[in-house]
Scaffold this motif. Structure first.
Motif, PDB file in Angstrom:
ATOM      1  N   SER A   1      46.369 -14.650  13.641  1.00 44.77           N
ATOM      2  CA  SER A   1      45.968 -14.984  14.989  1.00 44.77           C
ATOM      3  C   SER A   1      46.356 -16.419  15.293  1.00 44.77           C
ATOM      4  CB  SER A   1      44.455 -14.807  15.093  1.00 44.77           C
ATOM      5  OG  SER A   1      44.084 -14.750  16.430  1.00 44.77           O
ATOM      6  N   ASP A   2      47.099 -16.615  16.368  1.00 42.42           N
ATOM      7  CA  ASP A   2      47.509 -17.974  16.729  1.00 42.42           C
ATOM      8  C   ASP A   2      46.306 -18.807  17.139  1.00 42.42           C
ATOM      9  OD1 ASP A   2      50.202 -17.573  16.278  1.00 42.42           O
ATOM     10  OD2 ASP A   2      50.583 -16.869  18.313  1.00 42.42           O
ATOM     11  N   VAL A   3      46.390 -20.101  16.852  1.00 45.29           N
ATOM     12  CA  VAL A   3      45.396 -21.053  17.350  1.00 45.29           C
ATOM     13  C   VAL A   3      46.070 -21.854  18.457  1.00 45.29           C
ATOM     14  CG1 VAL A   3      43.950 -23.038  16.795  1.00 45.29           C
ATOM     15  CG2 VAL A   3      44.274 -21.211  15.098  1.00 45.29           C
ATOM     16  N   TYR A   4      45.456 -21.868  19.638  1.00 44.78           N
ATOM     17  CA  TYR A   4      46.017 -22.585  20.780  1.00 44.78           C
ATOM     18  C   TYR A   4      45.215 -23.848  21.020  1.00 44.78           C
ATOM     19  CZ  TYR A   4      47.919 -17.940  21.601  1.00 44.78           C
ATOM     20  OH  TYR A   4      48.554 -16.737  21.447  1.00 44.78           O
TER      21      TYR A   4
ATOM     22  N   ARG B   1      42.536 -11.012  20.222  1.00 43.62           N
ATOM     23  CA  ARG B   1      41.522 -12.045  20.156  1.00 43.62           C
ATOM     24  C   ARG B   1      41.348 -12.705  21.522  1.00 43.62           C
ATOM     25  NH1 ARG B   1      40.529 -17.267  18.349  1.00 43.62           N
ATOM     26  NH2 ARG B   1      42.627 -17.839  17.746  1.00 43.62           N
TER      27      ARG B   1
ATOM     28  N   SER C   1      38.963 -19.825  26.554  1.00 44.03           N
ATOM     29  CA  SER C   1      38.896 -18.366  26.584  1.00 44.03           C
ATOM     30  C   SER C   1      39.631 -17.763  25.392  1.00 44.03           C
ATOM     31  CB  SER C   1      39.483 -17.846  27.899  1.00 44.03           C
ATOM     32  OG  SER C   1      40.793 -18.360  28.065  1.00 44.03           O
ATOM     33  N   GLU C   2      40.383 -18.596  24.648  1.00 43.63           N
ATOM     34  CA  GLU C   2      41.011 -18.120  23.416  1.00 43.63           C
ATOM     35  C   GLU C   2      40.119 -18.374  22.204  1.00 43.63           C
ATOM     36  OE1 GLU C   2      43.035 -19.859  25.636  1.00 43.63           O
ATOM     37  OE2 GLU C   2      43.981 -18.021  26.362  1.00 43.63           O
ATOM     38  N   HIS C   3      38.871 -18.747  22.459  1.00 46.23           N
ATOM     39  CA  HIS C   3      37.869 -18.923  21.403  1.00 46.23           C
ATOM     40  C   HIS C   3      38.114 -20.128  20.507  1.00 46.23           C
ATOM     41  CE1 HIS C   3      36.098 -15.105  22.593  1.00 46.23           C
ATOM     42  NE2 HIS C   3      37.314 -14.617  22.629  1.00 46.23           N
ATOM     43  N   GLU C   4      38.638 -21.202  21.104  1.00 42.28           N
ATOM     44  CA  GLU C   4      38.658 -22.471  20.391  1.00 42.28           C
ATOM     45  C   GLU C   4      37.533 -23.350  20.927  1.00 42.28           C
ATOM     46  OE1 GLU C   4      41.752 -21.448  21.708  1.00 42.28           O
ATOM     47  OE2 GLU C   4      42.593 -20.767  19.795  1.00 42.28           O
TER      48      GLU C   4
ATOM     49  N   ILE D   1      38.162 -23.050  15.641  1.00 38.23           N
ATOM     50  CA  ILE D   1      37.922 -21.756  16.276  1.00 38.23           C
ATOM     51  C   ILE D   1      36.417 -21.482  16.216  1.00 38.23           C
ATOM     52  CG2 ILE D   1      40.222 -20.905  15.679  1.00 38.23           C
ATOM     53  CD1 ILE D   1      38.800 -18.939  13.705  1.00 38.23           C
TER      54      ILE D   1
ATOM     55  N   PHE E   1      32.378 -16.923  16.865  1.00 37.27           N
ATOM     56  CA  PHE E   1      32.702 -15.575  17.355  1.00 37.27           C
ATOM     57  C   PHE E   1      34.097 -15.182  16.864  1.00 37.27           C
ATOM     58  CE2 PHE E   1      34.760 -12.794  20.447  1.00 37.27           C
ATOM     59  CZ  PHE E   1      33.819 -11.784  20.592  1.00 37.27           C
TER      60      PHE E   1
ATOM     61  N   THR F   1      46.833 -11.361  18.354  1.00 32.04           N
ATOM     62  CA  THR F   1      46.629 -12.552  19.163  1.00 32.04           C
ATOM     63  C   THR F   1      46.102 -12.121  20.521  1.00 32.04           C
ATOM     64  OG1 THR F   1      48.383 -13.699  18.034  1.00 32.04           O
ATOM     65  CG2 THR F   1      47.765 -14.532  20.165  1.00 32.04           C
TER      66      THR F   1
ATOM     67  N   CYS G   1      31.410 -14.370  25.812  1.00 34.11           N
ATOM     68  CA  CYS G   1      31.500 -13.555  24.591  1.00 34.11           C
ATOM     69  C   CYS G   1      30.692 -12.260  24.673  1.00 34.11           C
ATOM     70  CB  CYS G   1      31.024 -14.356  23.372  1.00 34.11           C
ATOM     71  SG  CYS G   1      32.147 -15.694  22.942  1.00 34.11           S
TER      72      CYS G   1
ATOM     73  N   ALA H   1      47.972 -21.165  12.998  1.00 37.93           N
ATOM     74  CA  ALA H   1      47.491 -19.789  12.929  1.00 37.93           C
ATOM     75  C   ALA H   1      46.373 -19.684  11.906  1.00 37.93           C
ATOM     76  CB  ALA H   1      48.624 -18.849  12.553  1.00 37.93           C
TER      77      ALA H   1
END
Lengths: 388, 127
Positions: free
Chosen positions: B68-71, A21, B12-15, B29, B32, A18, B126, B60
Motif C-alpha cells: 500500500s502506497d503512503v502518500y 485503502r 482521506s488516504e489514512h495518513e 499511517i 485504522f 492502494t 472511518c 509504501a
C-alpha cells in the motif's frame, strides 16, 4: 492443491490495494455476486477479515497472517475449504476413462488411497490440479479447485462415456483442512476412539450421526488432514475442531504456507499455457499411458521444455516479492514475471516462483526481482524453500 | 480501534500529520490503516533530502498480502525517516500514532494543514 487466486481477487496486487485503502475497504467488491460458505457468519463472528476469492467470500485472516502461519507450523490450524469442489465418479469404465483424463496413473491406487494429479487441455496445458481418491473399484472421490468447479465439471462431462456417472457434490459438503504437528491430538479430541487414514488415504467414519470423509492430505507441508462433513453440520464441526485446539486460519496464511513448500496454485503457478513438466510436476505425470495432452508432454520430454517454474529466494534486503513483479538477470536481460511471491514468515526472506527460459533456470543462477524500480538481488534455489 | 489523537490532522488516504514544530511535521499511517493492512512486514521509506508535493507517494507499507502506497498529505522536504522500521516494521502495527511514525517533513506550504481533517472528522470518515 487449493484455489488461492490472490491476483484475480485483487489481493496481493499493490495498485488495487492502494485503491482499496483509499476507499477505506480493502478488497471491497459487489458482494451480491459472491458466494459464501456455510461458515461465513461464523468467520465474521470470529472477527475474520473477509475477502472475495475465486468467486467466494472467504476469511483472509482472523488475528493476523503471521500468527496464523506460525500456529500451523508449530501447533495446529484449521482452514475453511468449503469453497473447493467435490466430484463423485463411479460406474463400469470409470477407471479407464479417468485415466485418460488425468496425468497420474490410477492403476497405482488401491481402495482408500488418493493421488495428486492434473487435468490437461489438448495442448498439454493445465486445466486444474486435483486429488483423486479411489473409494472402491470404479468408484472415485475427486477434490478440485474452487474457481474451476464449473469448468472441470463441464470438461469432464463433455468427455464422459455412457455408463459412467459423474456427480458434482460440491454444495453438499463443508470442508475443513486441519493442519499442523498437533493435528492428531485435535482429531483425537473431536473424534475419540477413531483413527485417521494413512498419508494420502481417505476414510469415511460416522461420528454423532454425521458421516465424515477424512482425507490425509493438505496444502501446508505439515502433518494434517482434510475433512468433509454434511454442509448443514458444518458450523458444529468447525466449532469442534477449534474446541479441540486448532486455531482458525485464513487464506493469507494458507498462501504463505503453501508457497514455502513450493506447492503450485492454479491460476498463478499453473496455467492453460504451461505444461506440468514446465511447472516441475513430472512426478505426477505417467507418460507411458495415454491421456489428453500427453503428446505435448512426450515432445517436451524428448526435446526439452521451453520454460521452467523455478524457486527464487532473496539474497538481499528488499520489499516483499509479489505476483507480477519482473525478474531479470543482473545484466538486465528479462526472464519473466513472478507467479507467486511472499515474504516467508518462517524464513524471514522474500520467496517467489516464476517461469524462466530453461537455459536460465539452473539452481544457483543470480537474478534480480524488480520492485517499484529497485532491483532486489535474488537467486534460483532448489525447491522447496522450507526443507523439512 | 484505538483513540485518534486529537492534535493531529488526517488525510482521506489514512495518513496522520502531527502539529508543526519549527516548520516540521511527523507523518505516519493511522491505526485504522494498519488494522486494515494486517501484519506489516516491510516499510519502504523515502530518502532524506528529497522533496514531494502533497498527494505524492513517498513510500509504501507492505503487509504479508498487500502493498500500500503512503502518500504525503503535505508538501515539503524529507528531513528524517524512521530507520527503526527497517528492523521492526511491525512497530507500525503496535504503535501507529507513536513509534511507528514514517518520516518528518519540513513544510513548504504550511497552509495545506488547514485542508486536512481533524480528529473528529477523521473518526467519522472511518465509520
Amino acid at each position: 492443491m487449493s484455489s488461492l487466486k490472490l491476483k484475480k481477487n485483487k489481493v496481493g496486487d499493490s495498485r488495487s490495494l492502494t485503491r482499496g485503502r483509499k476507499t477505506g475497504r480493502i478488497g471491497a467488491v459487489n458482494e451480491e455476486e459472491i458466494k459464501s460458505t456455510p461458515l461465513c457468519e461464523k468467520h465474521k463472528e470470529l472477527g475474520a477479515k473477509m475477502t472475495p476469492f475465486a468467486g467466494w467470500l472467504m476469511p483472509v485472516q482472523y488475528t493476523g497472517i503471521l500468527e496464523e502461519h506460525h500456529s500451523v507450523r508449530n501447533a495446529c490450524g484449521v482452514f475453511d475449504i468449503s469453497h473447493m469442489g467435490q466430484f463423485h465418479v463411479h460406474g463400469e469404465g470409470a477407471t479407464e476413462w479417468l485415466n485418460g483424463m488425468f496425468t497420474n496413473n490410477l492403476h497405482k491406487l488401491t481402495d482408500g488411497v488418493g493421488q495428486y494429479s492434473m487435468m490437461l487441455n489438448e495442448r498439454g496445458g493445465v486445466i486444474d490440479d486435483l486429488i483423486v481418491y479411489r473409494l472402491a473399484a470404479e468408484d472415485y472421490f475427486i477434490v478440485v479447485n474452487a474457481s474451476m468447479i464449473d469448468e472441470d465439471f463441464a470438461w469432464l462431462g463433455a468427455h464422459k462415456p455412457a455408463g459412467v456417472v459423474l456427480e458434482n457434490l460440491s454444495a453438499d459438503y463443508v470442508g475443513l483442512a486441519v493442519q499442523g504437528p498437533k493435528c492428531e491430538e485435535v482429531f483425537a479430541g473431536m473424534c475419540p476412539g477413531k483413527s485417521l487414514p494413512e498419508r494420502n488415504g481417505i476414510r469415511k467414519i460416522e461420528v454423532d450421526g454425521d458421516e465424515l470423509i477424512l482425507c490425509r492430505t493438505g496444502y501446508t507441508g505439515e502433518n494434517g488432514f482434510e475433512m468433509f462433513c454434511p454442509a448443514a453440520q458444518g458450523v458444529k464441526w468447525f466449532e469442534k475442531v477449534m474446541a479441540s485446539g486448532a486455531k482458525p486460519c485464513g487464506l493469507g496464511a494458507r498462501d504463505s504456507l503453501r508457497l514455502e513448500m513450493c506447492y503450485s496454485l492454479n491460476g498463478s503457478d499453473l496455467s492453460p499455457e504451461k505444461t506440468p513438466l514446465e511447472a516441475g510436476l513430472s512426478w505426477c505425470c505417467d507418460l507411458s499411458k495415454d491421456f489428453i495432452g500427453v503428446e505435448t508432454l512426450r515432445n517436451q520430454k524428448e526435446n526439452g521444455r521451453p520454460t521452467a517454474l523455478v524457486a527464487i529466494e532473496y539474497t538481499g534486503k528488499g520489499a516483499p516479492p509479489r505476483h507480477g513483479y519482473a525478474v531479470q538477470l543482473p545484466d538486465g536481460t528479462p526472464l519473466g514475471e513472478l507467479c507467486s511471491g511472499v515474504l516467508s514468515p518462517t524464513l524471514g526472506k522474500g520467496i517467489a516462483m516464476a517461469y524462466v527460459p530453461i537455459q536460465h533456470g539452473k539452481v544457483g543462477t543470480e537474478v534480480q526481482v524488480m520492485v517499484r524500480g529497485k532491483a532486489v538481488p535474488a537467486q534460483i534455489v532448489k525447491k522447496p524453500f522450507l526443507k523439512k | 480501534m484505538s483513540t485518534v489523537p486529537q492534535d493531529n490532522k488526517y488525510s482521506s488516504e489514512h495518513e496522520w500529520v502531527s502539529p508543526a514544530a519549527d516548520g516540521v511535521v511527523t507523518i505516519g499511517i493511522t491505526d485504522f490503516a494498519q488494522s486494515e493492512l494486517g501484519d506489516v512486514v516491510y516499510v519502504d521509506l523515502p530518502e532524506v533530502g528529497s522533496t514531494f508535493a502533497a498527494g505524492d507517494a513517498i513510500g509504501a507499507v507492505e503487509s504479508v498480502k498487500a502493498a500500500s502506497d503512503v502518500y504525503t498529505p503535505v508538501s515539503g522536504e524529507i528531513v528524517e525517516v524512521n530507520e527503526e522500521l527497517g528492523n521492526e516494521p511491525g512497530t507500525v502495527n503496535k504503535d501507529a500514532f507513536g513509534s511507528g511514525w514514517i518520516c518528518k517533513i519540513r513544510l513548504s506550504a504550511p497552509d495545506e494543514l488547514d485542508g486536512l481533517m481533524d480528529a473528529a472528522a477523521y473518526s467519522d470518515f472511518c465509520k
